[in-house]
Write an enzyme that holds these catalytic residues in place. Sequence first.
Site, PDB file in Angstrom:
ATOM      1  CE1 TYR A 114      -3.985   2.106   0.965  1.00  0.00           C
ATOM      2  CE2 TYR A 114      -2.551   3.033   2.656  1.00  0.00           C
ATOM      3  CZ  TYR A 114      -3.725   3.074   1.930  1.00  0.00           C
ATOM      4  OH  TYR A 114      -4.638   4.066   2.163  1.00  0.00           O
ATOM      5  CE  LYS A 151      -3.727   5.003  -1.039  1.00  0.00           C
ATOM      6  NZ  LYS A 151      -4.801   5.416  -1.978  1.00  0.00           N
TER       7      LYS A 151
HETATM    8  P1  NAD Z   1     -13.723   2.906   1.792  1.00  0.00           P
HETATM    9  O1  NAD Z   1     -13.439   1.457   1.830  1.00  0.00           O
HETATM   10  O2  NAD Z   1     -14.818   3.419   2.667  1.00  0.00           O
HETATM   11  O3  NAD Z   1     -14.029   3.364   0.304  1.00  0.00           O
HETATM   12  C1  NAD Z   1     -13.314   2.908  -0.794  1.00  0.00           C
HETATM   13  C2  NAD Z   1     -14.285   2.541  -1.896  1.00  0.00           C
HETATM   14  O4  NAD Z   1     -13.540   2.133  -3.050  1.00  0.00           O
HETATM   15  C3  NAD Z   1     -15.201   1.361  -1.523  1.00  0.00           C
HETATM   16  O5  NAD Z   1     -16.561   1.739  -1.641  1.00  0.00           O
HETATM   17  C4  NAD Z   1     -14.805   0.275  -2.504  1.00  0.00           C
HETATM   18  O6  NAD Z   1     -15.888  -0.549  -2.916  1.00  0.00           O
HETATM   19  C5  NAD Z   1     -14.236   1.067  -3.657  1.00  0.00           C
HETATM   20  N1  NAD Z   1     -13.321   0.267  -4.480  1.00  0.00           N
HETATM   21  C6  NAD Z   1     -12.373  -0.600  -4.059  1.00  0.00           C
HETATM   22  N2  NAD Z   1     -11.740  -1.155  -5.086  1.00  0.00           N
HETATM   23  C7  NAD Z   1     -12.287  -0.636  -6.208  1.00  0.00           C
HETATM   24  C8  NAD Z   1     -12.022  -0.806  -7.587  1.00  0.00           C
HETATM   25  N3  NAD Z   1     -11.086  -1.671  -8.042  1.00  0.00           N
HETATM   26  N4  NAD Z   1     -12.752  -0.091  -8.480  1.00  0.00           N
HETATM   27  C9  NAD Z   1     -13.714   0.770  -8.056  1.00  0.00           C
HETATM   28  N5  NAD Z   1     -14.014   0.948  -6.753  1.00  0.00           N
HETATM   29  C10 NAD Z   1     -13.303   0.267  -5.830  1.00  0.00           C
HETATM   30  O7  NAD Z   1     -12.340   3.630   2.121  1.00  0.00           O
HETATM   31  P2  NAD Z   1     -11.948   5.167   2.374  1.00  0.00           P
HETATM   32  O8  NAD Z   1     -11.315   5.236   3.714  1.00  0.00           O
HETATM   33  O9  NAD Z   1     -13.057   6.092   2.057  1.00  0.00           O
HETATM   34  O10 NAD Z   1     -10.760   5.316   1.317  1.00  0.00           O
HETATM   35  C11 NAD Z   1     -10.793   6.152   0.200  1.00  0.00           C
HETATM   36  C12 NAD Z   1      -9.371   6.382  -0.289  1.00  0.00           C
HETATM   37  O11 NAD Z   1      -8.622   7.094   0.705  1.00  0.00           O
HETATM   38  C13 NAD Z   1      -8.590   5.089  -0.536  1.00  0.00           C
HETATM   39  O12 NAD Z   1      -7.773   5.260  -1.680  1.00  0.00           O
HETATM   40  C14 NAD Z   1      -7.714   4.951   0.694  1.00  0.00           C
HETATM   41  O13 NAD Z   1      -6.551   4.206   0.460  1.00  0.00           O
HETATM   42  C15 NAD Z   1      -7.420   6.418   0.969  1.00  0.00           C
HETATM   43  N6  NAD Z   1      -7.005   6.698   2.347  1.00  0.00           N
HETATM   44  C16 NAD Z   1      -7.901   6.637   3.348  1.00  0.00           C
HETATM   45  C17 NAD Z   1      -7.492   6.933   4.632  1.00  0.00           C
HETATM   46  C18 NAD Z   1      -8.455   6.931   5.762  1.00  0.00           C
HETATM   47  O14 NAD Z   1      -8.063   7.367   6.876  1.00  0.00           O
HETATM   48  N7  NAD Z   1      -9.688   6.499   5.573  1.00  0.00           N
HETATM   49  C19 NAD Z   1      -6.152   7.272   4.887  1.00  0.00           C
HETATM   50  C20 NAD Z   1      -5.264   7.325   3.832  1.00  0.00           C
HETATM   51  C21 NAD Z   1      -5.705   7.053   2.556  1.00  0.00           C
END
Ligand code: NAD
Length: 304
Positions: free
Chosen positions: A163, A167
Amino acid sequence: MAELRFDNQVVVITGAGAGLGREYARLFASRGAKVVVNDLGGSFRGEGSSSKTADAVVKEIKDAGGIAVANYDSVEYGEKIIDTAIKNFGRVDVLINNAGILRDITVKNMKDADWDLIMTVHLTGAYKTTRAAWPHFRRQRYGRVINTSSSSGLFGNFGQGNYAAAKLALIGLTETLAKEGAKYNIHANALAPGAASRLTETVWPPDMMKLMTPTWVVPLVAVLVHSSNKETGSIFEAAAGHFSKIRWERSKGLLLRPDDSLNPDAVLKGWNTIIDFKDAEHPNRVADSMGLLRKALQLPKNAP
Ligand code: NAD
């Protein structure tokens, strides 16, 4: 102050069925945008699929009087997602690469499948959607891209080698897109968010989950992708109402004469100078990385 609006703009959000993506979709739709709600609808490990996830957000938006259409493709087929925008709305103005999954495991125990899938979803996915949107951005001389990075990518994190690598690669992609898009009014920025979602619920305690509402990340992204914003090629953090910018820092460094005296002992002697951040520089182009090196090579200032 006038409300920041996105009337008549088409905003594509990947992974918009839950977490941060859902909040972006709701905000942009409530401010006049036509939204493509993409979501594969699988598990947080990237298994399975379902159209229900994206459909639910489209319904929410429509019930609130907004305009949205669903797309259920995996981001690895980014061209199909952009096609949905073109077929339904005739253009694409903003692309938020947000879809994400986790396969947390130490490098020692990692399987190639864990590495490959994380790269495919986070890195290849963002590349595929961006490449598909690019000709439209160029033709209309307007485009805004957000790539979702992570503090794990910027700093590394135990158990997240796959990851973190994906990233941080997104930072390199973003910085390059900013340079390739500059002439066409295409801006690209990277975001390292913090938000309560299914990706963080197993890591953070309940108190923290309450504070880290995804809603508090959205305003920064709205500002970044607005037509009035000049920011490009930058990295921002956003979580629970805290917003900040991150940049590279480079020590002034040690300059040794490139002759026989340049050996490990000379480097060791100068070690404290190499790691001293007094008088640090903040490079953001390959040319900037020349710095003292240019002096060492005695290149003229206007050399490439
Ligand atoms: P989440 O799991 O709530 O949402 C992610 C969404 O992406 C899900 O609905 C999932 O079904 C969809 N998804 C996954 N694989 C997919 C694909 N191949 N094609 C299309 N859709 C797909 O997670 P989140 O926390 O809202 O994360 C959103 C982004 O933020 C991600 O890229 C995550 O890595 C990044 N991120 C989140 C955090 C955090 O604190 N939540 C921190 C750093 C980075």
